[in-house]
Each structure stands twice: as structure tokens, then as C-alpha cells.
Enzyme design. Structure first.
Site, PDB file in Angstrom:
ATOM      1  N   GLU A 175       2.424 -39.441 -31.732  1.00  0.00           N
ATOM      2  CA  GLU A 175       3.002 -38.819 -30.544  1.00  0.00           C
ATOM      3  C   GLU A 175       2.091 -38.815 -29.331  1.00  0.00           C
ATOM      4  O   GLU A 175       0.873 -38.840 -29.454  1.00  0.00           O
ATOM      5  CB  GLU A 175       3.298 -37.358 -30.850  1.00  0.00           C
ATOM      6  CG  GLU A 175       4.302 -37.190 -31.927  1.00  0.00           C
ATOM      7  CD  GLU A 175       4.593 -35.733 -32.216  1.00  0.00           C
ATOM      8  OE1 GLU A 175       4.318 -34.867 -31.369  1.00  0.00           O
ATOM      9  OE2 GLU A 175       5.111 -35.495 -33.301  1.00  0.00           O
ATOM     10  N   CYS A 232      -3.081 -34.959 -39.721  1.00  0.00           N
ATOM     11  CA  CYS A 232      -4.337 -34.230 -39.565  1.00  0.00           C
ATOM     12  C   CYS A 232      -4.671 -33.565 -40.894  1.00  0.00           C
ATOM     13  O   CYS A 232      -3.774 -33.188 -41.638  1.00  0.00           O
ATOM     14  CB  CYS A 232      -4.167 -33.155 -38.485  1.00  0.00           C
ATOM     15  SG  CYS A 232      -5.683 -32.236 -38.114  1.00  0.00           S
ATOM     16  N   CYS A 263       0.176 -25.065 -37.339  1.00  0.00           N
ATOM     17  CA  CYS A 263       0.344 -26.393 -36.736  1.00  0.00           C
ATOM     18  C   CYS A 263       1.217 -27.315 -37.578  1.00  0.00           C
ATOM     19  O   CYS A 263       1.102 -27.345 -38.803  1.00  0.00           O
ATOM     20  CB  CYS A 263      -1.038 -27.009 -36.528  1.00  0.00           C
ATOM     21  SG  CYS A 263      -0.981 -28.578 -35.671  1.00  0.00           S
ATOM     22  N   GLY A 270      -4.030 -34.599 -34.809  1.00  0.00           N
ATOM     23  CA  GLY A 270      -5.323 -35.045 -35.317  1.00  0.00           C
ATOM     24  C   GLY A 270      -6.476 -34.244 -34.758  1.00  0.00           C
ATOM     25  O   GLY A 270      -6.352 -33.547 -33.752  1.00  0.00           O
ATOM     26  N   GLU A 271      -7.621 -34.362 -35.436  1.00  0.00           N
ATOM     27  CA  GLU A 271      -8.836 -33.702 -34.980  1.00  0.00           C
ATOM     28  C   GLU A 271      -9.776 -34.782 -34.431  1.00  0.00           C
ATOM     29  O   GLU A 271     -10.309 -35.593 -35.192  1.00  0.00           O
ATOM     30  CB  GLU A 271      -9.473 -32.937 -36.160  1.00  0.00           C
ATOM     31  CG  GLU A 271     -10.901 -32.454 -35.947  1.00  0.00           C
ATOM     32  CD  GLU A 271     -11.122 -31.699 -34.618  1.00  0.00           C
ATOM     33  OE1 GLU A 271     -10.284 -30.861 -34.241  1.00  0.00           O
ATOM     34  OE2 GLU A 271     -12.135 -31.982 -33.959  1.00  0.00           O
ATOM     35  N   SER A 280     -10.601 -24.781 -29.923  1.00  0.00           N
ATOM     36  CA  SER A 280      -9.474 -23.984 -30.417  1.00  0.00           C
ATOM     37  C   SER A 280     -10.018 -22.814 -31.196  1.00  0.00           C
ATOM     38  O   SER A 280     -10.404 -22.946 -32.358  1.00  0.00           O
ATOM     39  CB  SER A 280      -8.589 -24.850 -31.316  1.00  0.00           C
ATOM     40  OG  SER A 280      -8.090 -25.930 -30.572  1.00  0.00           O
ATOM     41  N   HIS A 306      -8.618 -19.223 -31.222  1.00  0.00           N
ATOM     42  CA  HIS A 306      -7.444 -18.541 -31.802  1.00  0.00           C
ATOM     43  C   HIS A 306      -7.719 -17.212 -32.491  1.00  0.00           C
ATOM     44  O   HIS A 306      -6.782 -16.528 -32.903  1.00  0.00           O
ATOM     45  CB  HIS A 306      -6.674 -19.450 -32.763  1.00  0.00           C
ATOM     46  CG  HIS A 306      -6.254 -20.762 -32.172  1.00  0.00           C
ATOM     47  ND1 HIS A 306      -5.836 -20.895 -30.872  1.00  0.00           N
ATOM     48  CD2 HIS A 306      -6.196 -22.021 -32.696  1.00  0.00           C
ATOM     49  CE1 HIS A 306      -5.535 -22.163 -30.627  1.00  0.00           C
ATOM     50  NE2 HIS A 306      -5.756 -22.867 -31.711  1.00  0.00           N
ATOM     51  N   ASN A 322       3.874 -21.744 -30.133  1.00  0.00           N
ATOM     52  CA  ASN A 322       5.122 -22.479 -30.160  1.00  0.00           C
ATOM     53  C   ASN A 322       5.533 -22.479 -31.635  1.00  0.00           C
ATOM     54  O   ASN A 322       4.975 -23.239 -32.417  1.00  0.00           O
ATOM     55  CB  ASN A 322       4.826 -23.897 -29.647  1.00  0.00           C
ATOM     56  CG  ASN A 322       6.071 -24.626 -29.230  1.00  0.00           C
ATOM     57  OD1 ASN A 322       7.177 -24.253 -29.602  1.00  0.00           O
ATOM     58  ND2 ASN A 322       5.884 -25.674 -28.452  1.00  0.00           N
ATOM     59  N   CYS A 344       2.556 -29.802 -31.296  1.00  0.00           N
ATOM     60  CA  CYS A 344       1.912 -30.907 -32.004  1.00  0.00           C
ATOM     61  C   CYS A 344       2.658 -31.286 -33.278  1.00  0.00           C
ATOM     62  O   CYS A 344       2.911 -30.456 -34.134  1.00  0.00           O
ATOM     63  CB  CYS A 344       0.508 -30.503 -32.433  1.00  0.00           C
ATOM     64  SG  CYS A 344      -0.505 -30.015 -31.085  1.00  0.00           S
TER      65      CYS A 344
END
Ligand code: SAH
Length: 361
Positions: A90, A110, A117, A163-164, A218, A220, A294, A337
Site C-alpha cells: 500500500e 510486518c 495495527c 512494515g517496520e 511510535s 503510544h 483508527n 495501515c
């Protein structure tokens, strides 16, 4: 050197290849410039035919546009790209007043396992090459009918798709060098951001080796107890070590680090979390980017209202930490994602199953 995809090669590597082929050096620059615009060898009209044919024998290693959805709300375009091995990945093009930002993926899937995620639900299929990441850019520019003389369709790049990035370290650093090359796409590192879930040793390597892009971390959660639950990587590199690495990046590069904080209803969105977060990051040259979660149906976590997010930002600001709420874009086109890829993969599988049963066209 192991044989590399054409689209992943540095100019110096093309020059070495052309020297080995007894081709003049200036041809390398011509080819590099074509490649940065997404041209295939057969389209490189200023090259002798024999050279085009020879280039055709190499693996190209790019990506083509497979599907596109455009948000009716804000014009955000979600792209699905097909790689040469038929994997799908994507990208999202977000339109702002100052230019367009392309969010690109760095892996197919990932393996980091974050609890909120969608990209990680089926693990990591493989790393993307630098050429494939560049290919997303060229494909979008071609799709927008630009990229040659008419201004740029893509002015900013964020490595925030599936992905990371630091788990695909070498290819990502190669991509960053290629995309910022003056003879290629020439996108300034200032206009590029990389987002990581917190691979601490790679952050230190990145400080020394990579173009100085904006680093997004990230986070969080403000403490290990909570972050351990949301992000498995935290058990390896806890909050204190991650904040230290982020601070080192800010000090060394002189650039403000961005902490991403997805607000999850009832979990990390309280006043107590805002206070703890501000206490921990206040000494760092940073900005906190708040993102109302999301929600991904498979994950069973809730988002927060815009008001709640604004209140959280105000709590941080009052304690001396700069914070804003990210505009949500493309929520009507599965902007989170990994969501679009999952949907399309499901549709393809469903179609294949129907066809298998002889019920389809
Ligand atoms: N692996 C990298 C980059 C990819 S994700 C990283 O972890 O930073 C880009 C950002 O979107 C990350 O901050 C990620 O945590 C966040 N994200 C993932 N799923 C999300 C969701 N459902 N809602 C809001 N943010 C999400």
C-alpha cells in the site's frame, strides 16, 4: 556484488556496471535519470538499442499501480502497488496546501505485532527493495500525469506505511540516499520522515549512517507496563532506552523528534497518561503527534472523539510539551495501515474461491 535490481542501484554502481560493459560513463547518468522517473529500458529513447536490450536482461525491480481509491472527503488517494512477484503493498497520497505527501510501505506485512495495527495480522512476507520503494513514487507521479517538468506530484515522503523501516535497515537507507540524490528524485531529507516502533540499536546506527530525515517514534504509551501490552518490541527496548535514543537523534541532527501517540479509548487517553508522558519527554527537543486510533475491527480497540484528543493535547501543552492532533485523512477509504491490502486480498481470495467452484465468470 550480488546481482542487484536495476532500480535499486546507486549512480556509482551503474557507472561501475557500465565500465564493465565498456559503455561510456555519461550513459550511467542518463539511465539513472530515466530510472528515477520510472522509465523501463525500452522507454529510454536516448540510448542505443543494444544497450537498452542489454539492460532488459537485468531484473528491473519496480512496482506498478494495481488499484486506487480516492477519498470523497479530502482527496486522499490510497494506492495498491503490485510488485514483480505479485505481492501487493500500500501507499497513500495525502494532499496538503503546501504539497503532496506520499506515505510508503517498507515491507510486505510486518512482524512487530503491535496490538492495534492491521499490517501485522499475517506477519511479514518480505522486505521491499529500495527500487520498489522508489517505484511507488514514480508510479504515483506518472499516474498524476506529472514528474516531468510540470511540478512535482510528490513533494514529501513518509515511511509510515506497512512494515517496520528499521527492520529493513539496508534497503531503507539505500532508498533514502537514492530518493534524495540530486541526479535522481532530489527530495530533500528535510521533506522526508521515517517512523519506527523503536528498534533502539538501529536508531543509533541510523544517526551515524543515514541522511538526516525527521525521525518519528511510535510511542503510544508513557510507561513500560502499558507499552508492553501494546507493542511487543517494548519488552526488548523499554521506554527509557527508546527515549534516550530519540534524544540522541535530536541532539546529533538538530532536528525535532516526533512522538506519535495513538489515542485508544479507555486505555492510554487519560489525564494521568498525559501527565506521565509530559514528564518523560519534556527534556527532549520533540513534538507529540496525537492520532485518534483508527479502529481495526479484528483488533477490538476503540478510538477517541476529536474533543478528547484536543483535551489530551491541551494537557500536554500546559505542561510544556508541544502537541497537536493529526488531521484524520482518508478514513472512508481504509486509510489505516494494512487495511486496504487486507480488503483487496480478501476480495481476490473470495473471487478465486467462487471461480474454483465454477460459480463465477
Ligand atoms: N512500523 C513503523 C511505521 C508504520 S505505522 C512504526 O511503528 O512507526 C505508522 C504509524 O501508524 C505508527 O505510529 C503506528 O503505530 C500507527 N498505527 C498503526 N495502526 C494504527 C491504527 N489502527 N490507528 C492509528 N494509528 C495506527
Amino acid at each position: 556484488m550480488a546481482e542487484m535490481d536495476l532500480c535499486s542501484m546507486y549512480l556509482t554502481e551503474l557507472e561501475a556496471l557500465f565500465a564493465a560493459w565498456s559503455e561510456p560513463k555519461f550513459r550511467a547518468k542518463q539511465v539513472f535519470s530515466w530510472l528515477s522517473r520510472g522509465a523501463r529500458p525500452c522507454e529510454m529513447t536516448n540510448l542505443p538499442r543494444a544497450l537498452r536490450e542489454r539492460l532488459e536482461t537485468l531484473t528491473f525491480g519496480s512496482a506498478v499501480l494495481y488499484d486506487k481509491r480516492i477519498s470523497q472527503k479530502d482527496g486522499t488517494a490510497k494506492h495498491l502497488f503490485e510488485l514483480e512477484d505479485k505481492n501487493l503493498v500500500e501507499g497513500v497520497l495525502m494532499r496538503y496546501r503546501y504539497g503532496n505527501t506520499l506515505c510508503i510501505s517498507t515491507q510486505v506485512g510486518c512482524k512487530m505485532g503491535c496490538a492495534f495495527c492491521a499490517s501485522t495480522l499475517e506477519g511479514c512476507v518480505r522486505n521491499l527493495t529500495a527500487g520498489e520503494m522508489l517505484g511507488f513514487l514514480s508510479a504515483v507521479e506518472r499516474d498524476e500525469g506529472r514528474g516531468e517538468g510540470h511540478g512535482r506530484a510528490v513533494t514529501n515522503v513518509v515511511l509510515m506505511g506497512s512494515g517496520e523501516p528499521l527492520d529493513n535497515y539496508d534497503n531503507v537507507v539505500r532508498f533514502l540516499r537514492l530518493v534524495s540524490d540530486k541526479d535522481g528524485k532530489n527530495i530533500s531529507p528535510r521533506n522526508i520522515s521515517l517512523s519506527t516502533c523503536g528498534l533502539v540499536p538501529e536508531i543509533y546506527r541510523f544517526i551515524e549512517e543515514a541522511p538526516h530525515v525527521t525521525l518519528s517514534v511510535s510511542l503510544h504509551a508513557p510507561n513500560d507496563a502499558l507499552r508492553d501490552k501494546l507493542m511487543p518490541i517494548n519488552r526488548r527496548y523499554p521506554v527509557a532506552a527508546l527515549l534516550e535514543a530519540a534524544n540522541a537523534y535530536a541532539l546529533k541532527t538538530g532536528r525535532r523528534v516526533v512522538f506519535e501517540y495513538a489515542l485508544i479509548g479507555g486505555l492510554n487517553d487519560g489525564r494521568i497518561h498525559a501527565d506521565e508522558l509530559s514528564d518523560r519527554v519534556r527534556g527532549i527537543n520533540c513534538h507529540v503527534n496525537l492520532i485518534p486510533l483508527n479502529p481495526v475491527p479484528e483488533r477490538g480497540l476503540e478510538g477517541v472523539t476529536r474533543e478528547r484528543a484536543e483535551a489530551f493535547a491541551a494537557w500536554l501543552s500546559r505542561r510544556g510539551v508541544s502537541a497537536t492532533v493529526r488531521r484524520e485523512m482518508g478514513t472512508d477509504i481504509e486509510g489505516a495501515c494494512g487495511q486496504l491490502r487486507r480488503r483487496v486480498l480478501k476480495e481476490i481470495t473470495a473471487e478465486a474461491e467462487t471461480q474454483g467452484k465454477g460459480a463465477g465468470q
